[in-house]
Design an enzyme around this catalytic site. Structure first.
Site, PDB file in Angstrom:
ATOM      1  N   ASP A  33     -10.484 -17.786 -54.507  1.00 34.93           N
ATOM      2  CA  ASP A  33      -9.344 -18.644 -54.164  1.00 34.93           C
ATOM      3  C   ASP A  33      -8.948 -18.481 -52.694  1.00 34.93           C
ATOM      4  O   ASP A  33      -9.192 -17.447 -52.084  1.00 34.93           O
ATOM      5  CB  ASP A  33      -8.166 -18.278 -55.072  1.00 34.93           C
ATOM      6  CG  ASP A  33      -7.091 -19.361 -55.064  1.00 34.93           C
ATOM      7  OD1 ASP A  33      -7.408 -20.524 -54.711  1.00 34.93           O
ATOM      8  OD2 ASP A  33      -5.937 -19.051 -55.403  1.00 34.93           O
ATOM      9  N   GLY A  34      -8.333 -19.527 -52.160  1.00 30.61           N
ATOM     10  CA  GLY A  34      -7.754 -19.443 -50.813  1.00 30.61           C
ATOM     11  C   GLY A  34      -8.561 -20.145 -49.732  1.00 30.61           C
ATOM     12  O   GLY A  34      -8.255 -19.993 -48.544  1.00 30.61           O
ATOM     13  N   ASN A  35      -9.543 -20.933 -50.118  1.00 25.62           N
ATOM     14  CA  ASN A  35     -10.345 -21.647 -49.103  1.00 25.62           C
ATOM     15  C   ASN A  35      -9.477 -22.596 -48.284  1.00 25.62           C
ATOM     16  O   ASN A  35      -9.582 -22.656 -47.059  1.00 25.62           O
ATOM     17  CB  ASN A  35     -11.437 -22.490 -49.777  1.00 25.62           C
ATOM     18  CG  ASN A  35     -12.524 -21.646 -50.406  1.00 25.62           C
ATOM     19  OD1 ASN A  35     -12.555 -20.437 -50.210  1.00 25.62           O
ATOM     20  ND2 ASN A  35     -13.399 -22.281 -51.159  1.00 25.62           N
ATOM     21  N   TRP A  38      -7.054 -20.760 -45.970  1.00 24.03           N
ATOM     22  CA  TRP A  38      -7.808 -20.150 -44.852  1.00 24.03           C
ATOM     23  C   TRP A  38      -8.015 -21.197 -43.756  1.00 24.03           C
ATOM     24  O   TRP A  38      -7.816 -20.928 -42.576  1.00 24.03           O
ATOM     25  CB  TRP A  38      -9.168 -19.638 -45.362  1.00 24.03           C
ATOM     26  CG  TRP A  38     -10.019 -19.015 -44.304  1.00 24.03           C
ATOM     27  CD1 TRP A  38     -10.070 -17.699 -43.958  1.00 24.03           C
ATOM     28  CD2 TRP A  38     -10.954 -19.702 -43.439  1.00 24.03           C
ATOM     29  NE1 TRP A  38     -10.975 -17.511 -42.922  1.00 24.03           N
ATOM     30  CE2 TRP A  38     -11.530 -18.729 -42.584  1.00 24.03           C
ATOM     31  CE3 TRP A  38     -11.362 -21.032 -43.297  1.00 24.03           C
ATOM     32  CZ2 TRP A  38     -12.482 -19.034 -41.619  1.00 24.03           C
ATOM     33  CZ3 TRP A  38     -12.304 -21.340 -42.326  1.00 24.03           C
ATOM     34  CH2 TRP A  38     -12.845 -20.352 -41.501  1.00 24.03           C
ATOM     35  N   ARG A  46      -9.204 -28.665 -45.054  1.00 22.75           N
ATOM     36  CA  ARG A  46      -9.464 -27.780 -46.205  1.00 22.75           C
ATOM     37  C   ARG A  46     -10.955 -27.618 -46.471  1.00 22.75           C
ATOM     38  O   ARG A  46     -11.423 -26.550 -46.862  1.00 22.75           O
ATOM     39  CB  ARG A  46      -8.787 -28.358 -47.458  1.00 22.75           C
ATOM     40  CG  ARG A  46      -7.268 -28.291 -47.451  1.00 22.75           C
ATOM     41  CD  ARG A  46      -6.705 -28.995 -48.687  1.00 22.75           C
ATOM     42  NE  ARG A  46      -7.313 -28.484 -49.907  1.00 22.75           N
ATOM     43  CZ  ARG A  46      -6.932 -27.352 -50.498  1.00 22.75           C
ATOM     44  NH1 ARG A  46      -5.950 -26.626 -50.007  1.00 22.75           N
ATOM     45  NH2 ARG A  46      -7.533 -26.941 -51.599  1.00 22.75           N
ATOM     46  N   HIS A  50     -13.930 -24.486 -47.627  1.00 23.83           N
ATOM     47  CA  HIS A  50     -14.958 -24.471 -48.686  1.00 23.83           C
ATOM     48  C   HIS A  50     -16.331 -24.154 -48.086  1.00 23.83           C
ATOM     49  O   HIS A  50     -17.120 -23.414 -48.662  1.00 23.83           O
ATOM     50  CB  HIS A  50     -15.007 -25.820 -49.409  1.00 23.83           C
ATOM     51  CG  HIS A  50     -13.730 -26.142 -50.140  1.00 23.83           C
ATOM     52  ND1 HIS A  50     -13.062 -25.230 -50.924  1.00 23.83           N
ATOM     53  CD2 HIS A  50     -12.995 -27.291 -50.204  1.00 23.83           C
ATOM     54  CE1 HIS A  50     -11.972 -25.794 -51.436  1.00 23.83           C
ATOM     55  NE2 HIS A  50     -11.910 -27.045 -51.017  1.00 23.83           N
ATOM     56  N   TRP A  82     -10.679 -31.597 -60.875  1.00 26.03           N
ATOM     57  CA  TRP A  82     -10.910 -33.044 -60.712  1.00 26.03           C
ATOM     58  C   TRP A  82      -9.645 -33.755 -60.234  1.00 26.03           C
ATOM     59  O   TRP A  82      -9.703 -34.872 -59.726  1.00 26.03           O
ATOM     60  CB  TRP A  82     -11.364 -33.680 -62.039  1.00 26.03           C
ATOM     61  CG  TRP A  82     -12.683 -33.174 -62.552  1.00 26.03           C
ATOM     62  CD1 TRP A  82     -12.869 -32.347 -63.622  1.00 26.03           C
ATOM     63  CD2 TRP A  82     -13.993 -33.470 -62.040  1.00 26.03           C
ATOM     64  NE1 TRP A  82     -14.209 -32.103 -63.799  1.00 26.03           N
ATOM     65  CE2 TRP A  82     -14.922 -32.783 -62.849  1.00 26.03           C
ATOM     66  CE3 TRP A  82     -14.478 -34.244 -60.977  1.00 26.03           C
ATOM     67  CZ2 TRP A  82     -16.305 -32.843 -62.638  1.00 26.03           C
ATOM     68  CZ3 TRP A  82     -15.857 -34.303 -60.763  1.00 26.03           C
ATOM     69  CH2 TRP A  82     -16.741 -33.611 -61.584  1.00 26.03           C
ATOM     70  N   LEU A 144     -30.048  -9.396 -60.252  1.00 22.35           N
ATOM     71  CA  LEU A 144     -28.691  -9.899 -60.499  1.00 22.35           C
ATOM     72  C   LEU A 144     -28.713 -11.222 -61.268  1.00 22.35           C
ATOM     73  O   LEU A 144     -29.474 -12.130 -60.936  1.00 22.35           O
ATOM     74  CB  LEU A 144     -27.990 -10.127 -59.144  1.00 22.35           C
ATOM     75  CG  LEU A 144     -26.610 -10.784 -59.202  1.00 22.35           C
ATOM     76  CD1 LEU A 144     -25.567  -9.804 -59.742  1.00 22.35           C
ATOM     77  CD2 LEU A 144     -26.175 -11.285 -57.821  1.00 22.35           C
ATOM     78  N   ARG A 204      -3.007 -14.566 -61.173  1.00 23.85           N
ATOM     79  CA  ARG A 204      -3.162 -15.235 -62.471  1.00 23.85           C
ATOM     80  C   ARG A 204      -4.644 -15.455 -62.712  1.00 23.85           C
ATOM     81  O   ARG A 204      -5.457 -15.355 -61.781  1.00 23.85           O
ATOM     82  CB  ARG A 204      -2.379 -16.549 -62.526  1.00 23.85           C
ATOM     83  CG  ARG A 204      -2.670 -17.476 -61.395  1.00 23.85           C
ATOM     84  CD  ARG A 204      -1.889 -18.801 -61.526  1.00 23.85           C
ATOM     85  NE  ARG A 204      -2.057 -19.594 -60.316  1.00 23.85           N
ATOM     86  CZ  ARG A 204      -1.193 -19.645 -59.313  1.00 23.85           C
ATOM     87  NH1 ARG A 204      -0.063 -18.961 -59.365  1.00 23.85           N
ATOM     88  NH2 ARG A 204      -1.433 -20.370 -58.249  1.00 23.85           N
TER      89      ARG A 204
HETATM   90  C1  FPP Z   1     -10.368 -22.362 -54.380  1.00 17.72           C
HETATM   91  O1  FPP Z   1      -9.713 -22.434 -53.133  1.00 17.72           O
HETATM   92  C2  FPP Z   1     -11.754 -22.713 -54.225  1.00 17.72           C
HETATM   93  C3  FPP Z   1     -12.395 -23.769 -54.814  1.00 17.72           C
HETATM   94  C4  FPP Z   1     -11.734 -24.739 -55.698  1.00 17.72           C
HETATM   95  C5  FPP Z   1     -13.806 -24.048 -54.529  1.00 17.72           C
HETATM   96  C6  FPP Z   1     -14.688 -22.823 -54.565  1.00 17.72           C
HETATM   97  C7  FPP Z   1     -15.901 -23.138 -53.802  1.00 17.72           C
HETATM   98  C8  FPP Z   1     -16.487 -22.319 -52.931  1.00 17.72           C
HETATM   99  C9  FPP Z   1     -16.055 -20.925 -52.667  1.00 17.72           C
HETATM  100  C10 FPP Z   1     -17.633 -22.833 -52.192  1.00 17.72           C
HETATM  101  C11 FPP Z   1     -18.861 -22.073 -52.508  1.00 17.72           C
HETATM  102  C12 FPP Z   1     -19.330 -22.205 -53.876  1.00 17.72           C
HETATM  103  C13 FPP Z   1     -20.548 -22.662 -54.234  1.00 17.72           C
HETATM  104  C14 FPP Z   1     -21.026 -22.464 -55.600  1.00 17.72           C
HETATM  105  C15 FPP Z   1     -21.424 -23.379 -53.308  1.00 17.72           C
HETATM  106  P1  FPP Z   1      -8.563 -23.501 -52.940  1.00 17.72           P
HETATM  107  O2  FPP Z   1      -9.165 -24.750 -52.415  1.00 17.72           O
HETATM  108  O3  FPP Z   1      -7.807 -23.668 -54.212  1.00 17.72           O
HETATM  109  O4  FPP Z   1      -7.700 -22.799 -51.853  1.00 17.72           O
HETATM  110  P2  FPP Z   1      -6.116 -22.845 -51.733  1.00 17.72           P
HETATM  111  O5  FPP Z   1      -5.579 -22.081 -52.908  1.00 17.72           O
HETATM  112  O6  FPP Z   1      -5.880 -22.129 -50.445  1.00 17.72           O
HETATM  113  O7  FPP Z   1      -5.701 -24.276 -51.705  1.00 17.72           O
END
Ligand code: FPP
Length: 251
Positions: A33-35, A38, A46, A50, A82, A144, A204
């Site tokens: 979480d947190g992409n 960041w 955003r 990712h 979605w 793995l 959570r």
């Molecule tokens: C949650 O951060 C992240 C996601 C919904 C996407 C996860 C995807 C990746 C880490 C990319 C790499 C994965 C693969 C399999 C190629 P958020 O967008 O909810 O962040 P926020 O909480 O800061 O809004």
């Protein structure tokens, strides 16, 4: 057997994290979480978060593989994701497709077995084909086991298992053990989650592996996923090694 992991090769040459292989989790689950945050903190869209998240995942997969973790399950896209803006959903789907194009070869060389878990049948045909090809290519690998959860929801998975259960005879249903019921899950024949880790500061579990994580140790870290490093995972593993797991019993 102790594994040595250098915390920061440049800053502190002598500081090594010692990991006891016997106290490592067999199965780690990560909510990446947190992409978005960041990226936003850096004035980027955003989607840049990712993209950077893919680099973090690559490093963590390499590291987990190198210290002989047996199972790693990562949450890449939930059944609720979605609801995000269409542009972001489209971007993530392209990212998964690109990930399959660019990462499978190296994973295969490193003996990683890749699986996608979740309602994969609802993804585009092209993505499904790529997933199938990657799973087939790596299916004999013995290192793995990497499960990537896409279009995954824990409640949906339990309901799916229950629907398989009701197809059995009354006698079979009544004789069913928890271990047998586990075989109806995407993670059939894999061990339960030992350690569930979430980055990004929220505490959570967001509908992730509800059945499999029943006795998981939980670890929440502040750092957002794109900044999460091997060193961070090493320190989470050090903390895990000192936990007292009783599974409801007494020591
Ligand atoms: C949650 O951060 C992240 C996601 C919904 C996407 C996860 C995807 C990746 C880490 C990319 C790499 C994965 C693969 C399999 C190629 P958020 O967008 O909810 O962040 P926020 O909480 O800061 O809004």
């Amino acid at each position: 057997m102790w594994k040595s992991f250098l915390r920061n090769k440049k800053a502190s040459e002598n500081e090594a994290v010692q990991l006891d292989e016997k106290r490592l989790p067999q199965h780690i689950a990560i909510i990446m979480d947190g992409n978005g945050r960041w990226a936003q903190k850096r004035g980027l869209p955003r989607t840049a978060g990712h993209k950077k998240g893919v680099d973090a995942l690559r490093n963590i997969v390499r590291y987990a593989s190198s210290i002989h973790i047996q199972y790693l399950t990562v949450y890449a896209f939930s059944t609720e994701n979605w609801k995000r803006p269409q542009d972001e959903v489209d971007f993530l789907m392209r990212l998964f497709s690109h990930y399959l194009d660019s990462e499978v070869e190296e994973m295969h060389k490193n003996n990683v077995r890749l699986r996608f878990i979740g309602a994969v049948e609802e993804l585009s045909h092209l993505l499904q084909q790529k997933i199938k090809a990657a799973e087939q290519k790596t299916c004999h690998n013995t290192g793995l086991n990497l499960n990537v959860a896409v279009n995954y929801g824990g409640r949906a998975e339990i309901l799916r298992a229950a629907k398989k259960l009701v197809l059995l005879s009354k006698e079979q249903q009544q004789a069913m053990s928890e271990a047998q019921f586990s075989e109806f899950f995407y993670t059939a024949s894999q061990p339960d989650i030992d350690l569930l880790l979430r980055t990004g500061g929220d505490e959570r579990i967001s509908n992730f592996l509800l059945w499999q994580a029943a006795y998981a140790e939980l670890s929440f870290v502040e750092k957002c996923w794109p900044s999460f490093t091997e060193e961070d995972l090493a320190s989470v593993l050090m903390d895990y090694a000192n936990r007292d797991r009783r599974f409801g019993g007494l020591k």
